[in-house]
Motif scaffolding. Structure first.
Motif, PDB file in Angstrom:
ATOM      1  N   TYR A 128       0.797  -1.217   0.000  1.00 45.28           N
ATOM      2  CA  TYR A 128       0.000   0.000   0.000  1.00 45.28           C
ATOM      3  C   TYR A 128       0.832   1.271   0.000  1.00 45.28           C
ATOM      4  CZ  TYR A 128      -4.042  -2.935   0.752  1.00 45.28           C
ATOM      5  OH  TYR A 128      -5.024  -3.869   0.587  1.00 45.28           O
ATOM      6  N   THR A 129       2.116   1.131  -0.238  1.00 46.07           N
ATOM      7  CA  THR A 129       2.972   2.308  -0.373  1.00 46.07           C
ATOM      8  C   THR A 129       3.885   2.121  -1.569  1.00 46.07           C
ATOM      9  OG1 THR A 129       4.604   1.337   1.146  1.00 46.07           O
ATOM     10  CG2 THR A 129       2.987   2.866   2.089  1.00 46.07           C
ATOM     11  N   CYS A 209     -10.896  -6.527   8.315  1.00 46.19           N
ATOM     12  CA  CYS A 209     -10.340  -5.290   7.761  1.00 46.19           C
ATOM     13  C   CYS A 209      -9.378  -4.714   8.790  1.00 46.19           C
ATOM     14  CB  CYS A 209     -11.439  -4.285   7.432  1.00 46.19           C
ATOM     15  SG  CYS A 209     -10.804  -2.704   6.806  1.00 46.19           S
ATOM     16  N   GLN A 210      -8.090  -4.796   8.484  1.00 52.80           N
ATOM     17  CA  GLN A 210      -7.056  -4.338   9.404  1.00 52.80           C
ATOM     18  C   GLN A 210      -6.023  -3.518   8.635  1.00 52.80           C
ATOM     19  OE1 GLN A 210      -6.996  -4.800  12.633  1.00 52.80           O
ATOM     20  NE2 GLN A 210      -8.641  -6.304  12.892  1.00 52.80           N
ATOM     21  N   PRO A 211      -5.283  -2.639   9.331  1.00 55.31           N
ATOM     22  CA  PRO A 211      -4.161  -1.972   8.678  1.00 55.31           C
ATOM     23  C   PRO A 211      -3.190  -3.037   8.178  1.00 55.31           C
ATOM     24  CG  PRO A 211      -4.609  -1.009  10.823  1.00 55.31           C
ATOM     25  CD  PRO A 211      -5.424  -2.258  10.742  1.00 55.31           C
ATOM     26  N   PRO A 212      -2.491  -2.806   7.062  1.00 57.17           N
ATOM     27  CA  PRO A 212      -2.508  -1.606   6.225  1.00 57.17           C
ATOM     28  C   PRO A 212      -3.523  -1.641   5.100  1.00 57.17           C
ATOM     29  CG  PRO A 212      -0.798  -3.049   5.487  1.00 57.17           C
ATOM     30  CD  PRO A 212      -1.448  -3.744   6.646  1.00 57.17           C
ATOM     31  N   ALA A 213      -4.389  -2.659   5.042  1.00 55.46           N
ATOM     32  CA  ALA A 213      -5.416  -2.683   4.007  1.00 55.46           C
ATOM     33  C   ALA A 213      -6.435  -1.562   4.220  1.00 55.46           C
ATOM     34  CB  ALA A 213      -6.117  -4.036   4.006  1.00 55.46           C
ATOM     35  N   MET A 214      -6.535  -1.083   5.437  1.00 52.48           N
ATOM     36  CA  MET A 214      -7.489  -0.037   5.776  1.00 52.48           C
ATOM     37  C   MET A 214      -6.978   1.319   5.307  1.00 52.48           C
ATOM     38  SD  MET A 214      -8.871   0.995   9.561  1.00 52.48           S
ATOM     39  CE  MET A 214      -9.380  -0.679   9.903  1.00 52.48           C
ATOM     40  N   ASN A 215      -7.821   2.054   4.607  1.00 48.50           N
ATOM     41  CA  ASN A 215      -7.464   3.397   4.161  1.00 48.50           C
ATOM     42  C   ASN A 215      -7.294   4.317   5.366  1.00 48.50           C
ATOM     43  OD1 ASN A 215      -8.082   6.275   3.204  1.00 48.50           O
ATOM     44  ND2 ASN A 215      -7.907   5.154   1.264  1.00 48.50           N
ATOM     45  N   THR A 216      -6.222   5.100   5.370  1.00 50.59           N
ATOM     46  CA  THR A 216      -5.936   5.952   6.526  1.00 50.59           C
ATOM     47  C   THR A 216      -6.895   7.117   6.655  1.00 50.59           C
ATOM     48  OG1 THR A 216      -4.330   7.181   5.195  1.00 50.59           O
ATOM     49  CG2 THR A 216      -3.495   5.342   6.511  1.00 50.59           C
ATOM     50  N   VAL A 217      -7.625   7.426   5.586  1.00 47.84           N
ATOM     51  CA  VAL A 217      -8.540   8.576   5.622  1.00 47.84           C
ATOM     52  C   VAL A 217      -9.916   8.157   6.094  1.00 47.84           C
ATOM     53  CG1 VAL A 217      -9.630  10.406   4.259  1.00 47.84           C
ATOM     54  CG2 VAL A 217      -7.249   9.745   3.781  1.00 47.84           C
ATOM     55  N   HIS A 263     -13.039 -20.508   7.092  1.00 45.70           N
ATOM     56  CA  HIS A 263     -13.927 -19.515   6.498  1.00 45.70           C
ATOM     57  C   HIS A 263     -13.593 -18.113   6.991  1.00 45.70           C
ATOM     58  CE1 HIS A 263     -16.966 -23.045   6.118  1.00 45.70           C
ATOM     59  NE2 HIS A 263     -16.221 -22.941   5.033  1.00 45.70           N
ATOM     60  N   SER A 264     -12.355 -17.913   7.394  1.00 44.91           N
ATOM     61  CA  SER A 264     -11.887 -16.608   7.885  1.00 44.91           C
ATOM     62  C   SER A 264     -10.824 -16.067   6.944  1.00 44.91           C
ATOM     63  CB  SER A 264     -11.325 -16.733   9.304  1.00 44.91           C
ATOM     64  OG  SER A 264     -12.331 -17.138  10.215  1.00 44.91           O
ATOM     65  N   PHE A 265     -11.022 -14.849   6.484  1.00 44.38           N
ATOM     66  CA  PHE A 265     -10.114 -14.242   5.520  1.00 44.38           C
ATOM     67  C   PHE A 265      -9.822 -12.803   5.926  1.00 44.38           C
ATOM     68  CE2 PHE A 265     -13.061 -17.227   3.518  1.00 44.38           C
ATOM     69  CZ  PHE A 265     -12.170 -18.204   3.117  1.00 44.38           C
ATOM     70  N   ILE A 266      -8.945 -12.163   5.173  1.00 43.51           N
ATOM     71  CA  ILE A 266      -8.651 -10.748   5.422  1.00 43.51           C
ATOM     72  C   ILE A 266      -8.651 -10.004   4.101  1.00 43.51           C
ATOM     73  CG2 ILE A 266      -7.272 -11.154   7.514  1.00 43.51           C
ATOM     74  CD1 ILE A 266      -4.760 -10.754   5.770  1.00 43.51           C
ATOM     75  N   PHE A 267      -9.018  -8.720   4.182  1.00 45.82           N
ATOM     76  CA  PHE A 267      -8.847  -7.852   3.028  1.00 45.82           C
ATOM     77  C   PHE A 267      -7.360  -7.554   2.872  1.00 45.82           C
ATOM     78  CE2 PHE A 267     -13.187  -6.720   4.428  1.00 45.82           C
ATOM     79  CZ  PHE A 267     -13.864  -6.850   3.238  1.00 45.82           C
ATOM     80  N   ILE A 268      -6.928  -7.448   1.652  1.00 46.78           N
ATOM     81  CA  ILE A 268      -5.511  -7.215   1.427  1.00 46.78           C
ATOM     82  C   ILE A 268      -5.305  -6.121   0.378  1.00 46.78           C
ATOM     83  CG2 ILE A 268      -5.245  -8.929  -0.404  1.00 46.78           C
ATOM     84  CD1 ILE A 268      -2.523  -9.615   0.898  1.00 46.78           C
TER      85      ILE A 268
END
Length: 268
Positions: A128-129, A209-217, A263-268
């Protein structure tokens, strides 16, 4: 005292040479050859109790014509590999890509020893950078997901300087009911993408939904469907195999995920 005649001496000497020759094998000729090699032979007793030409190549174990001392002179040695390297960076920034880790052979297999395992593994990723530290990668409409096991590793990495240790507990969980998915998900059998096999139509899944997939704004993850009324069909794609994708509908947002691990996933 009687002495042996010259004729008897010659006979005994000949028998000694014959016995020595009968015992010749792989050690005597000093050979151990990989694969099938018709030139890798000695002369002596074979394992099948036949005397004559015997072999010291790896294939003799299948054909049964090894020299009697093959297993001692040519012991099997397995392949030995080192530890996995650290994961590489994503091959691209700001879009779904792959990361790689490798391990190297420390000892090649010999004489039919255990072959080498896979020396390279690839897994999906999204950074994300940019290389200059600029925030990016949050503009994707589909939800990009991977196994929740990746979240533990991601927390150990300093992926984005915009997220400090203080925000380590920030985030939320979205529950979706899967509607459709491609057959490519069930075909995955690689160690780091095998989690896709557990995706099923009609199941409720949790996506963290966890950092760093989460938008900082807006403190949201792309494709989370939070604004959906629950009837809208949303799209997702598995990181690591772009052909594994499908649709789901939002069920609800909760503070913490509680689905089974498969059945557990994360946003990436």
């Amino acid at each position: 005292m009687r002495t042996l005649s010259s004729g008897l001496w010659m006979a005994l000497w000949g028998l000694a040479r014959l016995w020595a020759g009968a015992q010749a094998g792989c050690s005597e000729v000093g050979r151990c050859c990989p694969g099938r090699d018709a030139t890798c032979f000695g002369r002596g007793w074979r394992l099948d109790r036949v005397y004559g030409t015997c072999y010291c190549d790896q294939a003799c174990q299948l054909t049964g014509d090894c020299c009697f001392d093959y297993s001692r002179a040519c012991p099997a040695r397995p392949c030995i590999v080192g530890e996995w390297s650290s994961w590489s960076s994503c091959t691209d920034q700001c879009k779904p890509a792959t990361r790689v880790r490798r391990r190297y052979v420390q000892q090649e297999p010999q004489n039919g020893g255990e072959p080498c395992p896979h020396l390279e593994e690839k897994a999906g990723c999204l950074e994300y950078t940019t290389s200059h530290g600029q925030d990016c990668g949050h503009s994707y409409v589909p939800a990009f997901i991977t196994t929740s096991a990746y979240n533990k590793e991601r927390k150990r990495q300093v992926v984005s300087p915009q997220w400090s240790a203080d925000t380590g507990d920030a985030g939320y969980c979205m529950e979706f009911k899967t509607e459709s998915l491609t057959h490519y998900c069930a075909m995955e059998n690689r160690p780091l993408t095998r989690w896709m096999q557990y995706l099923r139509e009609g199941y409720t899944v949790c996506v963290d939904c966890q950092p760093p997939a989460m938008n900082t704004v807006n403190l949201r993850c792309s494709g989370d469907g939070l604004d959906s009324d629950g009837n809208q069909t949303l799209h997702w794609q598995a990181i690591g195999n772009p052909r594994c994708q499908g649709t789901w509908k939002k069920v609800r947002r909760v503070d913490h995920c509680s689905c089974p691990a498969v059945h557990s996933f994360i946003f990436i």
